[in-house]
Design a protein around this motif. Structure first.
Motif, PDB file in Angstrom:
ATOM      1  N   GLY A 184       0.807  -1.219   0.000  1.00 23.33           N
ATOM      2  CA  GLY A 184       0.000   0.000   0.000  1.00 23.33           C
ATOM      3  C   GLY A 184       0.838   1.267   0.000  1.00 23.33           C
ATOM      4  N   THR A 185       0.308   2.273   0.633  1.00 20.13           N
ATOM      5  CA  THR A 185       0.915   3.598   0.579  1.00 20.13           C
ATOM      6  C   THR A 185       1.824   3.826   1.782  1.00 20.13           C
TER       7      THR A 185
ATOM      8  N   GLU B   5      -7.131  -3.843  11.513  1.00 19.72           N
ATOM      9  CA  GLU B   5      -7.108  -4.773  12.645  1.00 19.72           C
ATOM     10  C   GLU B   5      -6.356  -6.040  12.267  1.00 19.72           C
TER      11      GLU B   5
ATOM     12  N   PHE C 229      -7.440  -7.651   7.732  1.00 19.66           N
ATOM     13  CA  PHE C 229      -8.770  -7.051   7.888  1.00 19.66           C
ATOM     14  C   PHE C 229      -8.718  -5.526   7.883  1.00 19.66           C
TER      15      PHE C 229
HETATM   16  N1  SAM Z   1       0.227   1.129   4.146  1.00 20.77           N
HETATM   17  C1  SAM Z   1      -0.877   0.201   4.066  1.00 20.77           C
HETATM   18  C2  SAM Z   1      -2.023   0.835   3.285  1.00 20.77           C
HETATM   19  O1  SAM Z   1      -1.766   1.800   2.544  1.00 20.77           O
HETATM   20  O2  SAM Z   1      -3.150   0.361   3.361  1.00 20.77           O
HETATM   21  C3  SAM Z   1      -1.303  -0.280   5.443  1.00 20.77           C
HETATM   22  C4  SAM Z   1      -0.212  -1.005   6.172  1.00 20.77           C
HETATM   23  S1  SAM Z   1      -0.681  -1.584   7.754  1.00 20.77           S
HETATM   24  C5  SAM Z   1       0.875  -2.022   8.442  1.00 20.77           C
HETATM   25  C6  SAM Z   1      -1.309  -3.184   7.418  1.00 20.77           C
HETATM   26  C7  SAM Z   1      -2.801  -3.288   7.738  1.00 20.77           C
HETATM   27  O3  SAM Z   1      -3.549  -2.755   6.655  1.00 20.77           O
HETATM   28  C8  SAM Z   1      -3.259  -4.729   7.867  1.00 20.77           C
HETATM   29  O4  SAM Z   1      -3.061  -5.222   9.187  1.00 20.77           O
HETATM   30  C9  SAM Z   1      -4.744  -4.622   7.534  1.00 20.77           C
HETATM   31  O5  SAM Z   1      -5.475  -4.146   8.648  1.00 20.77           O
HETATM   32  C10 SAM Z   1      -4.700  -3.530   6.447  1.00 20.77           C
HETATM   33  N2  SAM Z   1      -4.563  -4.182   5.125  1.00 20.77           N
HETATM   34  C11 SAM Z   1      -3.448  -4.214   4.364  1.00 20.77           C
HETATM   35  N3  SAM Z   1      -3.666  -4.965   3.256  1.00 20.77           N
HETATM   36  C12 SAM Z   1      -4.952  -5.403   3.339  1.00 20.77           C
HETATM   37  C13 SAM Z   1      -5.753  -6.244   2.524  1.00 20.77           C
HETATM   38  N4  SAM Z   1      -5.261  -6.783   1.388  1.00 20.77           N
HETATM   39  N5  SAM Z   1      -7.026  -6.482   2.907  1.00 20.77           N
HETATM   40  C14 SAM Z   1      -7.531  -5.938   4.043  1.00 20.77           C
HETATM   41  N6  SAM Z   1      -6.815  -5.152   4.861  1.00 20.77           N
HETATM   42  C15 SAM Z   1      -5.535  -4.889   4.528  1.00 20.77           C
END
Ligand code: SAM
Length: 225
Positions: free
Chosen positions: A84-85, A162, A219
């Motif tokens: 992600g970002t 979560e 999630f």
């Molecule tokens: N930087 C990331 C973004 O831009 O979404 C988020 C990173 S954070 C460390 C990771 C969390 O994002 C996961 O524990 C979950 O809650 C959420 N997440 C990331 N990928 C996901 C996916 N494919 N489906 C659902 N939730 C996701």
């Protein structure tokens, strides 16, 4: 001016990367990654041969000094996270802030946008999207109960991340503090077992307890009236 690119990468499906992200990752002198093994998967898929250096929340100050040195030498860098970002519940926000504070006359910080789980979840949740609040990861202890009370009172869509280890506990709290809200579990977005399930918390709890496999994965949780 040196360039510091903040590059979004896929949240599961490796196809979800922009042309510009690939071109940027190919063109820079160095890619700063949360975990080089994760980023390697993207580099391999898109034939990107750029060198990597790890950069994460626990990176020492010396790492930041090294990054500043490279930028001062005129090198162009890209920052990515595991998914992600960067900077969105991920490392990077502090680094971007420091660069903007200290090197604003010599470095352009350039976003290369792409996936982020919260927007992906919102876009297909069916919940109201005109106004929402993103809470990141909920605190484990201090402030947790207050936050659930705020969620219960809010008329806005609330979104948070979560972990699978805490999803049942969180649903228990939602059952206690906002039993009548609509909760959408957006699980494994863009992956094989992607699932959206929207119900009151008590029903989601039953569903997950009856189907332990559905407690696994990543999630994003969304809540609305
Ligand atoms: N930087 C990331 C973004 O831009 O979404 C988020 C990173 S954070 C460390 C990771 C969390 O994002 C996961 O524990 C979950 O809650 C959420 N997440 C990331 N990928 C996901 C996916 N494919 N489906 C659902 N939730 C996701």
């Amino acid at each position: 001016m040196s360039k510091f690119y903040v590059v979004a990468t896929p949240i599961g499906n490796l196809g979800d990367i922009t042309f510009r992200a690939v071109e940027t990752l190919k063109s820079v002198d160095l890619i700063l990654c949360e975990d080089t093994r994760e980023t390697k998967k993207i580099l391999n898929k898109y034939n990107i041969n750029t060198s990597m250096m790890s950069y994460h929340t626990h990176s020492k100050l010396a790492k930041t000094d090294k990054i500043f040195e490279l930028l001062s030498e005129g090198k162009n860098l890209a920052l990515v996270s595991d998914a992600g970002t960067p900077g969105i519940s991920d490392p990077g926000a502090m680094l971007v802030s420091k660069i903007k504070d200290n090197l604003r006359h010599s470095v352009d910080v350039i976003p290369v946008p792409g996936p982020t789980a919260l927007i992906t979840a919102l876009s297909a949740s069916g919940l109201p999207t005109h106004e929402f609040t993103f809470l990141g990861f909920l605190p484990h202890k201090k402030g947790r109960e207050t936050l659930f009370k705020e969620i219960a009172q809010s008329g806005r869509t609330m979104v948070f991340y979560e972990s699978p280890h805490r999803i049942l506990k969180t649903l228990e709290s939602l059952r206690k503090f906002c039993p009548n809200k609509k909760v959408c579990l957006a699980r494994e977005l863009t992956k094989i077992y992607e699932e959206f399930k929207t119900d009151p918390p008590v029903e989601l709890l039953e569903y997950l307890k009856e189907n332990p496999k559905k407690q696994k994965g990543e999630f994003t949780v969304l809540i609305s009236d």
